[in-house]
Enzyme design. Structure first.
Site, PDB file in Angstrom:
ATOM      1  N   TYR A  28       5.866  13.850 -22.462  1.00 52.45           N
ATOM      2  CA  TYR A  28       5.259  13.751 -21.128  1.00 52.45           C
ATOM      3  C   TYR A  28       4.385  12.509 -20.949  1.00 52.45           C
ATOM      4  CZ  TYR A  28       7.103  18.422 -21.035  1.00 52.45           C
ATOM      5  OH  TYR A  28       7.948  19.496 -21.117  1.00 52.45           O
ATOM      6  N   SER A  29       4.750  11.436 -21.611  1.00 51.16           N
ATOM      7  CA  SER A  29       4.043  10.153 -21.447  1.00 51.16           C
ATOM      8  C   SER A  29       4.692   9.382 -20.311  1.00 51.16           C
ATOM      9  CB  SER A  29       4.074   9.360 -22.756  1.00 51.16           C
ATOM     10  OG  SER A  29       3.305  10.001 -23.733  1.00 51.16           O
ATOM     11  N   ASN A  30       4.480   9.879 -19.110  1.00 51.81           N
ATOM     12  CA  ASN A  30       5.047   9.300 -17.895  1.00 51.81           C
ATOM     13  C   ASN A  30       3.971   9.315 -16.821  1.00 51.81           C
ATOM     14  OD1 ASN A  30       7.954   9.366 -18.896  1.00 51.81           O
ATOM     15  ND2 ASN A  30       7.381  11.512 -19.022  1.00 51.81           N
ATOM     16  N   ASP A  58       8.059   7.253 -20.925  1.00 50.49           N
ATOM     17  CA  ASP A  58       8.375   7.306 -22.343  1.00 50.49           C
ATOM     18  C   ASP A  58       9.860   7.010 -22.551  1.00 50.49           C
ATOM     19  OD1 ASP A  58       9.810   9.786 -21.930  1.00 50.49           O
ATOM     20  OD2 ASP A  58       7.967  10.917 -22.255  1.00 50.49           O
ATOM     21  N   HIS A  65       7.099  18.317 -14.231  1.00 52.67           N
ATOM     22  CA  HIS A  65       7.860  17.217 -14.832  1.00 52.67           C
ATOM     23  C   HIS A  65       9.174  16.967 -14.078  1.00 52.67           C
ATOM     24  CE1 HIS A  65       9.132  14.407 -17.879  1.00 52.67           C
ATOM     25  NE2 HIS A  65      10.210  15.116 -18.145  1.00 52.67           N
ATOM     26  N   HIS A  97       0.832  -1.199   0.000  1.00 52.52           N
ATOM     27  CA  HIS A  97       0.000   0.000   0.000  1.00 52.52           C
ATOM     28  C   HIS A  97       0.871   1.255   0.000  1.00 52.52           C
ATOM     29  CE1 HIS A  97      -3.682   2.168   1.927  1.00 52.52           C
ATOM     30  NE2 HIS A  97      -3.648   2.319   0.623  1.00 52.52           N
TER      31      HIS A  97
END
Length: 134
Positions: free
Chosen positions: A123-125, A28, A99, A20
């Site tokens: 920004y594909s994170n 990316d 970012h 948890h």
């Protein structure tokens, strides 16, 4: 042979060790992931595998309560943001952070794995915060 969605042993192990509030990131191809035991490099070539496909598969096996995205995704990659929102439950909290903070969280002690995809859109994170299943 394993029956569930994730066949990659390193991703399976990372998810199996998550408790948890622990984190797992999917990134990316350009994200500067530290070269340590948490790095899981899936990138084969540009956009293979795609970020959204890896995220969809991980979500089949991981219970999450919160996600973290770069604030910049809103302006620079709204299409990816929309796809992410379609994959997650409306009950999941979305937190937008700079970012630079996303990059610094790659080495956070609660982070159990950093998956690198072949994704080449900006920004594909995402950082997934684990929930319990009970």
């Amino acid at each position: 042979m394993k029956k569930s969605a994730i066949l990659n042993e390193h991703i399976s192990k990372a998810i199996a060790t998550i408790g948890h509030f622990d984190l797992l990131t999917i990134n990316d191809a350009g994200m500067p992931i530290p070269n340590d035991h948490r790095r899981i490099d899936l990138a084969v070539t540009k956009n293979l595998p795609r970020f959204i496909d890896v995220l969809a598969t991980v979500l089949e096996e991981m219970e999450i309560q919160k996600i973290y995205l770069a604030e910049e995704i809103k302006e620079h990659n709204p299409t990816q943001l929309q796809q992410i929102k379609q994959l997650i439950s409306s009950e999941i909290e979305i937190i937008f952070i700079p970012h630079e903070e996303m990059k610094s969280n790659l080495a956070h002690p609660l982070n159990k794995g950093n998956i690198r995809t072949g994704e080449t859109t900006p920004y594909s994170n995402i950082a997934l915060e684990s929930n319990v299943t009970f």
